[in-house]
Design a protein around this motif. Structure first.
Motif, short mmCIF file in Angstrom:
data_model
loop_
_atom_site.label_atom_id
_atom_site.label_comp_id
_atom_site.label_asym_id
_atom_site.label_seq_id
_atom_site.Cartn_x
_atom_site.Cartn_y
_atom_site.Cartn_z
N ASP A 30 0.84 -1.09 0.11
CA ASP A 30 0.10 -0.06 -0.06
C ASP A 30 0.71 1.26 -0.02
O ASP A 30 2.05 1.09 0.34
N GLU A 31 0.30 2.46 -0.57
CA GLU A 31 1.11 3.40 -0.79
C GLU A 31 1.68 4.06 0.48
O GLU A 31 2.91 4.38 0.74
N ILE A 32 0.96 4.40 1.37
CA ILE A 32 1.50 5.00 2.79
C ILE A 32 2.77 3.85 3.33
O ILE A 32 3.56 4.54 3.79
N SER A 33 2.58 2.64 3.20
CA SER A 33 3.67 1.81 3.90
C SER A 33 4.82 1.92 3.18
O SER A 33 5.88 1.85 3.58
N GLN A 34 4.61 1.97 1.92
CA GLN A 34 5.83 2.12 0.90
C GLN A 34 6.80 3.35 1.16
O GLN A 34 7.75 3.64 1.44
N ARG A 35 5.63 4.48 1.57
CA ARG A 35 6.43 5.78 1.96
C ARG A 35 7.32 5.60 3.29
O ARG A 35 8.11 6.25 3.26
N VAL A 36 6.36 5.23 4.30
CA VAL A 36 7.17 4.97 5.58
C VAL A 36 8.54 4.42 5.72
O VAL A 36 9.39 4.82 5.86
N SER A 37 8.32 3.10 4.66
CA SER A 37 9.60 2.27 4.85
C SER A 37 10.71 2.96 4.24
O SER A 37 11.73 3.10 4.66
N TYR A 38 10.40 3.82 3.17
CA TYR A 38 11.30 4.36 2.10
C TYR A 38 11.87 5.72 2.96
O TYR A 38 13.29 5.69 3.17
#
Length: 424
Positions: free
Chosen positions: A142-150
């Protein structure tokens, strides 16, 4: 409660957990639960018949293409070639349509039970799936999880440097503020949970903590409400509440469960090991009228129980603020004491999209009274605590905390450390 890999919507046939009663951390640590972060997968199997996407159909549902090639007729008394070809094509199309209809029905039944829950279960949230049959390196889709991890990966060195130099870390504009609107969307989802009655006043037991041999009970529960991030083992009977929480606040769930493993990986170099499968998480709302959090600590070293001494593994506290209408006159500042500054303390404004980390075993924290008078000024916070994999990595000294509590300053701090065996 203690399992970030189990927050989110579970399988319809599975069971998910409810918050543990009483002092949640103590009971959850004793339970020794563990779970997993698993990456989301999506995709549609490739059928043998040529397929085209059906207009107006739900995603992933297909119908047979009208270009499917029929097999030639083989009857001895076959009709004229044109009529035979038309008949064969009609039969083939009817058969293909029936096959496609059955396949679509199977997919619809699968999507109806999975649909909104697929990402939650498979994306490594607090869902019932375990990590032992998945690769830990898989990332949430999901978009927000990808952003957090990045973002955690990109800011890793800065996080480590701040924690090592100051004892706390602060990242502003963590999710891009109003650019993508994530903080406001998450706040709205938390507000929806609040309006549905998911938040409640902190219990008396949770307002009690200890420093060395001394027990302290705070009287700060008015106008402040909390809601636990739900999760648990399959079969314990509360999968409906876990699923509803995810349906109402999916971005909050995805944000929290992706933040925990990303931070655990980032700070391992300083701590000797932070668990990426065990943590606590909750949401907090301060509704003005002087709502506050008095001085407290997030690690008490351990508890004496009927089964012996149970160590407290809490190591790193993380707070994320979602307050777009906050101003200095509204109060609600996060106060940290025991950090590395000239005065040993710092005051942090709860600005929108601000992320703050500090050591649970070294820091006294509190939140100043909130003077909000409008609902839009209420202070929203996501609060998570990460755990040390080995209790010997917890650097607990009650004398460090003692100086910040006026009622303890003149008290003798004779405290013998219970022996904690290092796991083999």
């Amino acid at each position: 409660l203690l399992e970030p890999a189990r927050l989110g919507a579970p399988r319809r046939t599975a069971r998910a957990g409810r918050p543990l009663p009483g002092p949640a951390v103590e009971q959850a640590v004793m339970a020794g639960a563990s779970s997993a972060f698993v990456a989301a997968r999506s995709g549609v199997p490739t059928p043998a018949t040529p397929l085209v996407r059906s207009t107006g159909a739900r995603a992933g549902v297909f119908r047979a293409s009208s270009s499917a090639t029929p097999s030639p007729a083989s009857s001895a008394s076959a009709p004229a070639p044109a009529a035979a070809a038309a008949l064969t094509a009609s039969v083939a199309l009817v058969g293909a349509a029936l096959v496609a209809r059955l396949a679509a029905r199977r997919r619809r039944s699968g999507l109806a039970s999975r649909g909104r829950a697929t990402t939650a279960r498979q994306a490594g949230g607090f869902g019932p799936q375990t990590v032992f049959n998945q690769k830990r390196s898989e990332e949430k889709q999901d978009e927000i999880s990808q952003r957090v991890s990045y973002l955690i990966g990109e800011n890793k060195n800065g996080i480590l440097q701040q924690l090592q130099q100051y004892g706390y870390c602060q990242i502003d504009g963590f999710l891009g503020g109003s650019i993508h609107g994530y903080p406001n969307k998450m706040r709205n989802q938390m507000n929806n949970l609040f309006n549905r009655g998911w938040f409640e006043q902190e219990s008396e037991a949770e307002a009690i903590f200890k420093i060395g041999p001394y027990q302290i009970e705070n009287q700060d529960r008015d106008h402040r409400f909390n809601s636990k991030m739900l999760g648990g083992a399959p079969g314990d009977g509360s999968e409906e509440r876990v699923e509803i929480q995810f349906e109402v606040a999916p971005m909050v769930v995805n944000f929290t469960r992706s933040l925990i493993p990303a931070l655990a990986k980032a700070v391992r170099k300083l701590t000797g090991g932070i668990s990426d499968t065990v943590a606590t998480a909750e949401m907090m709302v301060m509704c003005g009228n002087g709502a506050r959090v008095d001085r407290r600590v997030s690690n008490v070293f351990g508890w004496k129980t009927e089964r012996g001494f149970v160590p407290d593994p809490r190591k790193l506290v993380v707070m994320y603020f979602m307050n777009p209408n906050w101003s200095a006159g509204l109060g609600g500042h996060l106060q940290l004491e025991g950090v590395i500054t000239p005065t040993g303390q710092t005051s942090i404004e709860p600005l929108n999209d601000r992320l703050v980390c500090f050591w649970a075993d070294k820091t006294v924290w509190s939140m100043r009274p909130s003077q909000a008078s409008l609902i839009s000024e209420h202070q929203y916070t996501i609060f998570a605590t990460l755990m040390a994999e080995d209790h010997n990595d917890v650097e607990y000294d009650p004398k460090v905390f003692q100086r910040w509590f006026p009622e303890l300053r003149d008290q003798p701090m004779e405290w013998n450390y219970p022996k904690v065996e290092r796991p083999m």
